[in-house]
Design an enzyme around this catalytic site. Structure first.
Site, PDB file in Angstrom:
ATOM      1  N   ILE A  10       0.841  -1.204   0.000  1.00 32.48           N
ATOM      2  CA  ILE A  10       0.000   0.000   0.000  1.00 32.48           C
ATOM      3  C   ILE A  10       0.868   1.243   0.000  1.00 32.48           C
ATOM      4  CG2 ILE A  10      -1.766   1.295   1.245  1.00 32.48           C
ATOM      5  CD1 ILE A  10      -2.789  -1.290   2.408  1.00 32.48           C
ATOM      6  N   GLY A  11       1.948   1.215   0.778  1.00 33.82           N
ATOM      7  CA  GLY A  11       2.832   2.382   0.828  1.00 33.82           C
ATOM      8  C   GLY A  11       3.984   2.133   1.774  1.00 33.82           C
ATOM      9  N   ASN A  14       9.514   6.471   6.124  1.00 33.22           N
ATOM     10  CA  ASN A  14      10.931   6.446   6.499  1.00 33.22           C
ATOM     11  C   ASN A  14      11.292   5.187   7.282  1.00 33.22           C
ATOM     12  OD1 ASN A  14      11.409   8.944   5.307  1.00 33.22           O
ATOM     13  ND2 ASN A  14      10.858  10.062   7.160  1.00 33.22           N
ATOM     14  N   LYS A  33       0.921  -2.349   9.240  1.00 33.36           N
ATOM     15  CA  LYS A  33       2.087  -1.464   9.226  1.00 33.36           C
ATOM     16  C   LYS A  33       3.246  -2.200   9.879  1.00 33.36           C
ATOM     17  CE  LYS A  33       3.432   3.216  10.726  1.00 33.36           C
ATOM     18  NZ  LYS A  33       2.911   4.439  11.392  1.00 33.36           N
ATOM     19  N   ASP A 123      -0.650  15.574  14.138  1.00 32.99           N
ATOM     20  CA  ASP A 123      -0.176  15.510  12.748  1.00 32.99           C
ATOM     21  C   ASP A 123      -1.366  15.343  11.800  1.00 32.99           C
ATOM     22  OD1 ASP A 123       1.750  15.633  10.742  1.00 32.99           O
ATOM     23  OD2 ASP A 123       2.140  13.480  10.778  1.00 32.99           O
TER      24      ASP A 123
END
Length: 318
Positions: A10-11, A14, A33, A123
């Site tokens: 998906i992505g 860093n 993740k 954020d």
């Protein structure tokens, strides 16, 4: 991983890789993740997991579980299939005032809930707001802080173009009021199609961007036609002094916010039987999760940072 199978990437960021996985028995899709074990598993990772675990709301990506692989700690979450708000706004150029309000109403619903649970996100941005059909889902609690578990926010973190003026002071600040500023930046971008405080060139010069934010130097172009009520709300969010900035309660009673407020969203949020007094956490206890986090740090004593980077690169190619 014995109960999941990987579907696709998906992505990546860093320090992490995000993949789509499928539960082998139920066929349900989730996002996972992966963060390399070792020195990257720090206090920020612990805060992300513990804070996210404590939240359940229609406009927040739901935390499922955390587990270990030999090389990574894995955070399993709800999967939002429609991408993020940044890509959506880019594809549209700008959103109509009605569409922007519909998104903003959901955003405020989710952020307000976080604040009620004594968590500030720190954020908030288009990239950290996912889409599942027409519903938005706030994600990535890596910079979040709990007023119940952690110290008062005082560090300069977040994405520069979304940061509230008080964050640049280096002193303690109210993370909830800083979140409101970030919500205002998101609303402005949806309506105008540009950043309120500088363009991409300005972002390369942090001092220039910071000065524009500190002085609240923004304007709504003459070519953008939005109502006076909307302009009033934006002007009350973009206030340098956080104590004079509009509060969450005031936003939710503002005439522009209340217009066409979707009743089903309100009812759904109310139906979530999940409060500080009556929490519904994941099946994993805090003790179990903290043990997993501590175990995930062990690799730091046996592997170099280069080896960790190699492991992450290898995972990306799986």
């Amino acid at each position: 991983m014995e109960k999941y199978e990987e579907v696709k990437d998906i992505g990546d960021g860093n320090y992490s890789v995000v993949k789509l996985i499928r539960h082998i028995d139920t066929k349900s899709l989730f996002a996972v993740k992966y963060i390399p074990r070792g020195h990257t598993v720090d206090e920020r990772v612990a805060r992300e997991i513990i804070n996210h675990r404590s939240l359940r709301h229609p406009n927040i990506i739901e935390f499922k579980e955390v587990f270990l692989t030999p090389t990574h700690i894995a955070i399993v979450m709800e999967y939002a299939a429609s991408g993020d708000l940044f890509d959506y706004v880019c594809s549209q150029g700008t959103l109509s005032e009605d569409k922007a309000r519909y998104v903003f109403q959901q955003l405020i619903s989710g952020v307000s809930y976080c604040h009620d649970m004594e968590i500030c996100h720190r954020d908030l941005k288009l990239e950290n707001t996912l889409l599942d059909g027409k519903r938005i889902k706030i994600c990535d609690f890596g910079f979040s802080k709990s007023y119940l578990l952690h110290s008062t926010p005082n560090s300069r973190i977040g994405t520069p173009s979304y940061i509230a003026p008080e964050i640049f002071s280096g002193k303690e600040y109210n993370g909830k009021l800083a979140d409101i500023w970030s919500c205002g930046v998101m609303l402005y971008i949806m309506l105008v199609g540009e950043l309120p405080f500088g363009d991409q060139k300005d972002l390369q010069n942090l001092k220039k961007t910071m000065n524009k934010i500190m002085l609240v130097q923004y304007k709504i172009p003459d070519t953008v036609h939005i109502s006076q009520h909307c302009r009033n709300l934006i002007s009350r969010i973009f206030v340098a002094n956080p104590m004079k900035r509009i509060s969450m309660r005031e936003i939710k009673s503002h005439p522009w916010f209340l217009e066409n407020l979707p009743k089903e969203s309100i009812k759904e949020a109310q139906d979530v039987n999940y409060t500080k007094e009556n929490p519904i956490y994941s099946l994993q206890s805090i003790e179990e999760i903290m043990n997993i986090i501590e175990e995930a740090k062990i690799l730091a004593t046996t592997s170099s940072s280069d080896q960790l980077e190699d492991l992450t690169e290898a995972l990306k190619k799986m």
